[in-house]
Design a protein around this motif. Structure first.
Motif, PDB file in Angstrom:
ATOM      1  N   ARG A   1      42.671  51.958  55.270  1.00 58.47           N
ATOM      2  CA  ARG A   1      43.850  52.151  56.118  1.00 58.47           C
ATOM      3  C   ARG A   1      44.624  53.400  55.723  1.00 58.47           C
ATOM      4  O   ARG A   1      45.277  54.036  56.561  1.00 58.47           O
ATOM      5  N   ARG A   2      44.523  53.776  54.443  1.00 60.21           N
ATOM      6  CA  ARG A   2      45.218  54.957  53.946  1.00 60.21           C
ATOM      7  C   ARG A   2      44.307  56.186  53.857  1.00 60.21           C
ATOM      8  O   ARG A   2      44.704  57.212  53.314  1.00 60.21           O
ATOM      9  N   GLY A   3      43.069  56.054  54.341  1.00 59.74           N
ATOM     10  CA  GLY A   3      42.142  57.178  54.307  1.00 59.74           C
ATOM     11  C   GLY A   3      41.563  57.454  52.935  1.00 59.74           C
ATOM     12  O   GLY A   3      41.110  58.569  52.652  1.00 59.74           O
ATOM     13  N   LEU A   4      41.532  56.420  52.064  1.00 64.27           N
ATOM     14  CA  LEU A   4      41.005  56.564  50.714  1.00 64.27           C
ATOM     15  C   LEU A   4      39.610  55.943  50.632  1.00 64.27           C
ATOM     16  O   LEU A   4      39.352  54.899  51.220  1.00 64.27           O
ATOM     17  N   HIS A   5      38.734  56.575  49.873  1.00 66.25           N
ATOM     18  CA  HIS A   5      37.393  56.022  49.684  1.00 66.25           C
ATOM     19  C   HIS A   5      37.442  54.850  48.707  1.00 66.25           C
ATOM     20  O   HIS A   5      38.118  54.906  47.674  1.00 66.25           O
ATOM     21  N   CYS A   6      36.697  53.783  49.020  1.00 67.71           N
ATOM     22  CA  CYS A   6      36.597  52.634  48.131  1.00 67.71           C
ATOM     23  C   CYS A   6      35.130  52.236  48.009  1.00 67.71           C
ATOM     24  O   CYS A   6      34.375  52.306  48.995  1.00 67.71           O
ATOM     25  N   GLN A   7      34.725  51.821  46.814  1.00 70.77           N
ATOM     26  CA  GLN A   7      33.335  51.405  46.597  1.00 70.77           C
ATOM     27  C   GLN A   7      33.276  50.323  45.534  1.00 70.77           C
ATOM     28  O   GLN A   7      34.160  50.195  44.685  1.00 70.77           O
TER      29      GLN A   7
ATOM     30  N   LYS B   1      48.026  60.581  45.958  1.00 66.95           N
ATOM     31  CA  LYS B   1      47.706  59.528  46.923  1.00 66.95           C
ATOM     32  C   LYS B   1      47.289  58.248  46.218  1.00 66.95           C
ATOM     33  O   LYS B   1      47.650  57.139  46.634  1.00 66.95           O
ATOM     34  N   LEU B   2      46.525  58.399  45.135  1.00 70.24           N
ATOM     35  CA  LEU B   2      46.092  57.228  44.378  1.00 70.24           C
ATOM     36  C   LEU B   2      47.265  56.567  43.667  1.00 70.24           C
ATOM     37  O   LEU B   2      47.341  55.330  43.593  1.00 70.24           O
ATOM     38  N   LEU B   3      48.163  57.375  43.137  1.00 70.11           N
ATOM     39  CA  LEU B   3      49.357  56.814  42.495  1.00 70.11           C
ATOM     40  C   LEU B   3      50.190  56.039  43.506  1.00 70.11           C
ATOM     41  O   LEU B   3      50.715  54.953  43.194  1.00 70.11           O
ATOM     42  N   ARG B   4      50.307  56.568  44.709  1.00 69.49           N
ATOM     43  CA  ARG B   4      51.063  55.893  45.756  1.00 69.49           C
ATOM     44  C   ARG B   4      50.377  54.585  46.154  1.00 69.49           C
ATOM     45  O   ARG B   4      51.031  53.559  46.342  1.00 69.49           O
TER      46      ARG B   4
ATOM     47  N   ALA C   1      50.847  47.160  43.981  1.00 69.68           N
ATOM     48  CA  ALA C   1      51.060  46.593  42.646  1.00 69.68           C
ATOM     49  C   ALA C   1      51.447  45.127  42.699  1.00 69.68           C
ATOM     50  O   ALA C   1      50.937  44.306  41.923  1.00 69.68           O
ATOM     51  N   GLU C   2      52.349  44.762  43.594  1.00 72.09           N
ATOM     52  CA  GLU C   2      52.808  43.378  43.666  1.00 72.09           C
ATOM     53  C   GLU C   2      51.664  42.448  44.052  1.00 72.09           C
ATOM     54  O   GLU C   2      51.498  41.362  43.483  1.00 72.09           O
ATOM     55  N   TRP C   3      50.840  42.861  45.025  1.00 71.40           N
ATOM     56  CA  TRP C   3      49.699  42.046  45.447  1.00 71.40           C
ATOM     57  C   TRP C   3      48.692  41.876  44.307  1.00 71.40           C
ATOM     58  O   TRP C   3      48.109  40.806  44.121  1.00 71.40           O
ATOM     59  N   ALA C   4      48.479  42.937  43.521  1.00 69.05           N
ATOM     60  CA  ALA C   4      47.428  42.934  42.491  1.00 69.05           C
ATOM     61  C   ALA C   4      47.757  42.055  41.289  1.00 69.05           C
ATOM     62  O   ALA C   4      46.847  41.677  40.537  1.00 69.05           O
ATOM     63  N   LYS C   5      49.032  41.727  41.093  1.00 72.87           N
ATOM     64  CA  LYS C   5      49.423  40.922  39.929  1.00 72.87           C
ATOM     65  C   LYS C   5      48.646  39.616  39.886  1.00 72.87           C
ATOM     66  O   LYS C   5      48.613  38.856  40.840  1.00 72.87           O
ATOM     67  N   GLY C   6      47.993  39.373  38.743  1.00 72.90           N
ATOM     68  CA  GLY C   6      47.244  38.145  38.563  1.00 72.90           C
ATOM     69  C   GLY C   6      45.883  38.132  39.231  1.00 72.90           C
ATOM     70  O   GLY C   6      45.140  37.156  39.104  1.00 72.90           O
ATOM     71  N   LYS C   7      45.551  39.198  39.949  1.00 70.69           N
ATOM     72  CA  LYS C   7      44.264  39.276  40.638  1.00 70.69           C
ATOM     73  C   LYS C   7      43.316  40.277  39.996  1.00 70.69           C
ATOM     74  O   LYS C   7      42.119  40.042  39.890  1.00 70.69           O
ATOM     75  N   MET C   8      43.849  41.413  39.561  1.00 72.46           N
ATOM     76  CA  MET C   8      43.023  42.437  38.928  1.00 72.46           C
ATOM     77  C   MET C   8      43.896  43.429  38.194  1.00 72.46           C
ATOM     78  O   MET C   8      45.093  43.562  38.473  1.00 72.46           O
ATOM     79  N   ASP C   9      43.303  44.119  37.223  1.00 68.29           N
ATOM     80  CA  ASP C   9      43.972  45.196  36.505  1.00 68.29           C
ATOM     81  C   ASP C   9      43.457  46.526  37.031  1.00 68.29           C
ATOM     82  O   ASP C   9      42.295  46.640  37.433  1.00 68.29           O
ATOM     83  N   ARG C  10      44.303  47.543  37.017  1.00 67.00           N
ATOM     84  CA  ARG C  10      43.905  48.880  37.477  1.00 67.00           C
ATOM     85  C   ARG C  10      44.206  49.911  36.401  1.00 67.00           C
ATOM     86  O   ARG C  10      45.204  49.808  35.689  1.00 67.00           O
TER      87      ARG C  10
ATOM     88  N   ALA D   1      37.482  42.740  49.300  1.00 70.41           N
ATOM     89  CA  ALA D   1      37.593  43.052  50.724  1.00 70.41           C
ATOM     90  C   ALA D   1      39.000  43.524  51.071  1.00 70.41           C
ATOM     91  O   ALA D   1      39.176  44.450  51.885  1.00 70.41           O
ATOM     92  N   TRP D   2      40.002  42.910  50.467  1.00 73.37           N
ATOM     93  CA  TRP D   2      41.383  43.309  50.734  1.00 73.37           C
ATOM     94  C   TRP D   2      41.643  44.742  50.276  1.00 73.37           C
ATOM     95  O   TRP D   2      42.255  45.536  50.998  1.00 73.37           O
ATOM     96  N   VAL D   3      41.159  45.097  49.083  1.00 73.37           N
ATOM     97  CA  VAL D   3      41.353  46.458  48.577  1.00 73.37           C
ATOM     98  C   VAL D   3      40.613  47.461  49.464  1.00 73.37           C
ATOM     99  O   VAL D   3      41.134  48.539  49.784  1.00 73.37           O
ATOM    100  N   PHE D   4      39.392  47.123  49.872  1.00 74.36           N
ATOM    101  CA  PHE D   4      38.652  47.992  50.794  1.00 74.36           C
ATOM    102  C   PHE D   4      39.465  48.248  52.064  1.00 74.36           C
ATOM    103  O   PHE D   4      39.569  49.385  52.541  1.00 74.36           O
ATOM    104  N   GLN D   5      40.020  47.193  52.613  1.00 76.13           N
ATOM    105  CA  GLN D   5      40.795  47.295  53.848  1.00 76.13           C
ATOM    106  C   GLN D   5      42.007  48.196  53.670  1.00 76.13           C
ATOM    107  O   GLN D   5      42.278  49.086  54.501  1.00 76.13           O
ATOM    108  N   GLU D   6      42.753  47.978  52.576  1.00 70.41           N
ATOM    109  CA  GLU D   6      43.972  48.747  52.350  1.00 70.41           C
ATOM    110  C   GLU D   6      43.666  50.208  52.014  1.00 70.41           C
ATOM    111  O   GLU D   6      44.403  51.110  52.413  1.00 70.41           O
ATOM    112  N   ALA D   7      42.589  50.442  51.287  1.00 70.22           N
ATOM    113  CA  ALA D   7      42.203  51.821  50.968  1.00 70.22           C
ATOM    114  C   ALA D   7      41.800  52.568  52.245  1.00 70.22           C
ATOM    115  O   ALA D   7      42.223  53.711  52.475  1.00 70.22           O
TER     116      ALA D   7
END
Length: 273
Positions: A99-105, A158-161, A167-176, A91-97
């Motif tokens: 907010r930046r106009g990126l598609h998430c699924q 945009k995806l790299l950004r 990156a800091e939030w994702a540590k220990g939660k998921m790999d990308r 849900a957090w990744v969906f929200q942040e994506a």
């Protein structure tokens, strides 16, 4: 021998079709008692469709889906390994994506799940042959924690950004990892195609010395590095080719995988041209 093969950009051409020649070679390898394991970033529902079409659904046939997040026994129709991501983190990744106009699924057992319809969703759906559902709240639509989610945009920068900013939030939660410039894949920590190869070979008591892996993209590197022979497609970028013990002469649109499948039949180590 056991061949772990990626689908998109490797076994399939750019139209997402499998050529007659590749199909015949797969059939011959199976008849000779070898194993071929679809090893893909695609959702399991999509990979299973192709496995059935290829006849990779008899005793001893497996699919590695979600970039290694799930290993599925096609014959017994059950998962033998599965590692999920917390729905709260999804849900957090969906929200942040968004907010930046990126598609998430993300994915249910049968469908793609997204919170808004857009060209990226339609493009992905058309190339994986499974339905897409647009839901108002992803947390309520998920019956259980999913194995993977993906952020998609045609603009790689945009995806790299996005990757850098989260990156800091994702540590220990998921790999990308990127499966192509448009797809930023998110999986549970420690998940990779290479890790799935090790798990399945251990389950089947097959030594890694009897393995070949074929791929073309960044998310294939772990399996290319893990297998005894890492075959890289001619259409891959140079940084991917640098990891290969063998580079195909032809690309995925011209039966590039054919030589690799034939090597399984011939127990070929190394490849000869």
């Amino acid at each position: 021998m056991i061949l772990f093969t990626d689908l998109d950009g490797t076994l399939l051409d750019d139209h997402k079709d499998l050529t007659f020649e590749n199909r015949e070679a797969i059939s011959q390898a199976l008849s000779a008692g070898h194993k071929i394991v679809i090893t893909t970033g695609r959702p399991l529902a999509s990979a299973k469709i192709l496995a059935h079409e290829l006849g990779l659904d008899t005793d001893g046939c497996y699919v590695i889906a979600f970039n290694g997040g799930e290993i599925y026994d096609m014959y017994h129709e059950k998962s033998i390994f599965k590692k999920t991501i917390s729905t709260a983190h999804v849900a957090w990744v969906f929200q942040e994506a968004k907010r930046r106009g990126l598609h998430c699924q993300t994915y249910s057992d049968t469908s793609i799940l997204a919170e808004w319809d857009n060209p990226c969703l339609q493009y992905y759906r058309s190339r994986t042959n499974i339905p897409a559902l647009v839901v108002p709240d992803i947390t309520k639509a998920l019956a259980s924690d999913p194995v993977k989610l993906i952020v998609i945009d045609q603009d790689h920068k945009k995806l790299l950004r996005f990757e850098e900013e989260t990156a800091e939030w994702a540590k220990g939660k998921m790999d990308r990892i990127f499966s192509n410039p448009m797809y930023l894949e998110h999986v549970a920590c420690g998940i990779s195609k290479g890790g799935a190869i090790k798990r399945l070979c251990q389950e089947l008591s097959i030594p890694l010395s009897d393995t070949i892996a074929a791929g073309d993209a960044q998310n294939d590197l772990s399996m290319i590095d893990t297998a005894a022979i890492g075959a890289v497609m001619a259409n891959a970028d140079d940084d991917i080719k640098a990891h290969g013990t063998y580079i195909t002469k032809n690309d995925n649109n011209h039966d590039g995988a054919l030589k690799v499948i034939q090597a399984v039949l011939d127990h070929a180590t190394p490849f000869d041209e």
